[in-house]
Enzyme design. Structure first.
Site, PDB file in Angstrom:
ATOM      1  N   SER A 125      55.889  27.900  41.648  1.00 61.15           N
ATOM      2  CA  SER A 125      55.907  27.108  40.426  1.00 61.15           C
ATOM      3  C   SER A 125      55.548  27.991  39.243  1.00 61.15           C
ATOM      4  O   SER A 125      54.832  28.991  39.390  1.00 61.15           O
ATOM      5  CB  SER A 125      54.898  25.958  40.526  1.00 61.15           C
ATOM      6  OG  SER A 125      54.713  25.328  39.274  1.00 61.15           O
TER       7      SER A 125
ATOM      8  N   TYR B 206      46.114  23.757  41.675  1.00 65.40           N
ATOM      9  CA  TYR B 206      47.559  23.922  41.773  1.00 65.40           C
ATOM     10  C   TYR B 206      48.033  25.307  41.340  1.00 65.40           C
ATOM     11  O   TYR B 206      48.781  25.978  42.058  1.00 65.40           O
ATOM     12  CB  TYR B 206      48.275  22.844  40.953  1.00 65.40           C
ATOM     13  CG  TYR B 206      49.750  22.752  41.250  1.00 65.40           C
ATOM     14  CD1 TYR B 206      50.196  22.062  42.366  1.00 65.40           C
ATOM     15  CD2 TYR B 206      50.684  23.370  40.432  1.00 65.40           C
ATOM     16  CE1 TYR B 206      51.542  21.972  42.664  1.00 65.40           C
ATOM     17  CE2 TYR B 206      52.038  23.286  40.716  1.00 65.40           C
ATOM     18  CZ  TYR B 206      52.463  22.589  41.826  1.00 65.40           C
ATOM     19  OH  TYR B 206      53.801  22.524  42.117  1.00 65.40           O
TER      20      TYR B 206
END
Length: 285
Positions: A147, A161
């Site tokens: 990501s 994250y």
């Protein structure tokens, strides 16, 4: 794609989190290219829906495995059900994941622990299990879905994250350098905004939350320049993830560019040893 000249004919791709979102889109792309599939997720009903559609549309074999990667023995179970049962996995796609909204102390440790297990430990564990046979066969492709969060500065919220995705990026780059001479390529496709699943802490159940798809992102980390134009919300997910099979153009400086309808990039950086661009090629070697 029609005819018999398909890149994946005679090969099998294993996709974790294959019941929805990115995993479902990747399953469509690989099926279009003739790969047989093994799809895993927690929701068997969703897996069956995806599998039935792909079999009907593309005539490929699709096996489903109900699996919960929050369980530490799940990677071993996947390996035993595939390689252990005589099904060679040529392409491993570590896609399963979820987001945990809110700040670090607003979620209990069970939630954080499950997150670490799925997005970090299971990724490394499946690579460790499937990589040896790929090396032995002199062919393998691993996509560890990363990501943009793993490349940008930290910010409050979704505390783990960015760190988890940075781990995936570094793991993938290192594994590629270790395995490429044995015919195994490892990539870390980096996604922009997309439809993801996040955990609702009170119920510990996943829900889908849509994100905006109209942002322009330009990043300049120390080693790679990333330039992404995120497509419109009605763009086909399959279009977004076709770069995984038909890689984008890149020069040896690592500069990447994507079309306006694409919401995912594959970091085909210049080789640290040869300076040539690494691209995910699904042909032999």
């Amino acid at each position: 794609m029609t005819g018999t000249n398909k890149k994946g004919q005679g090969r099998t791709a294993l996709i974790t989190g294959g019941s929805a979102g990115i995993g479902k889109a990747l399953a469509q792309v690989f099926a279009e290219n003739g790969f047989d599939l093994v799809l895993t997720a927690r929701r068997k009903d969703k897996l069956n829906e995806v599998a039935d559609t792909l079999r009907q549309r593309h005539g490929v074999q699709v096996t489903i495995i109900e699996s919960d990667l929050t369980q530490s023995d799940a990677p071993h179970q996947l390996f035993d059900a595939t390689e252990g049962a005589g099904t060679a996995i040529d392409v491993l796609i570590n896609n399963a994941g979820f987001g945990v909204p809110g700040k670090f102390l607003s979620n209990d440790w069970r939630t954080h622990g499950d997150f670490i297990q799925v997005l970090m430990i299971a990724v490394a564990h499946t690579c460790h299990l499937f990589l040896p046979n790929m090396i032995g066969r002199k062919y393998g492709r691993i996509l560890n879905i990363a990501s943009l969060a793993g490349l940008v500065p930290a910010s409050p919220g979704s505390t783990l994250y960015g760190g988890a995705k940075a781990f995936v990026i570094q793991l993938s780059q290192t594994l590629h350098m270790e395995a490429v001479d044995h015919g195994v390529h490892v990539r870390d496709p980096v996604g922009g905004d997309s439809l993801v699943e996040r955990v609702v802490p009170a119920e510990h159940e996943a829900v889908q939350i849509p994100f905006r798809h109209d942002r322009h992102v330009s990043l300049f980390p120390s080693r790679v320049r990333v330039h992404v134009r995120v497509g419109g919300p009605r763009a086909s997910p399959a279009v977004a993830y076709r770069p995984c099979i038909n890689p984008i153009n890149s020069d040896t400086s690592g500069k990447l560019s994507m079309s306006r309808t694409t919401s995912m990039i594959s970091l085909a950086r210049g080789s640290p040893t040869t300076g040539s661009a690494h691209r995910m090629n699904f042909d032999s070697s």
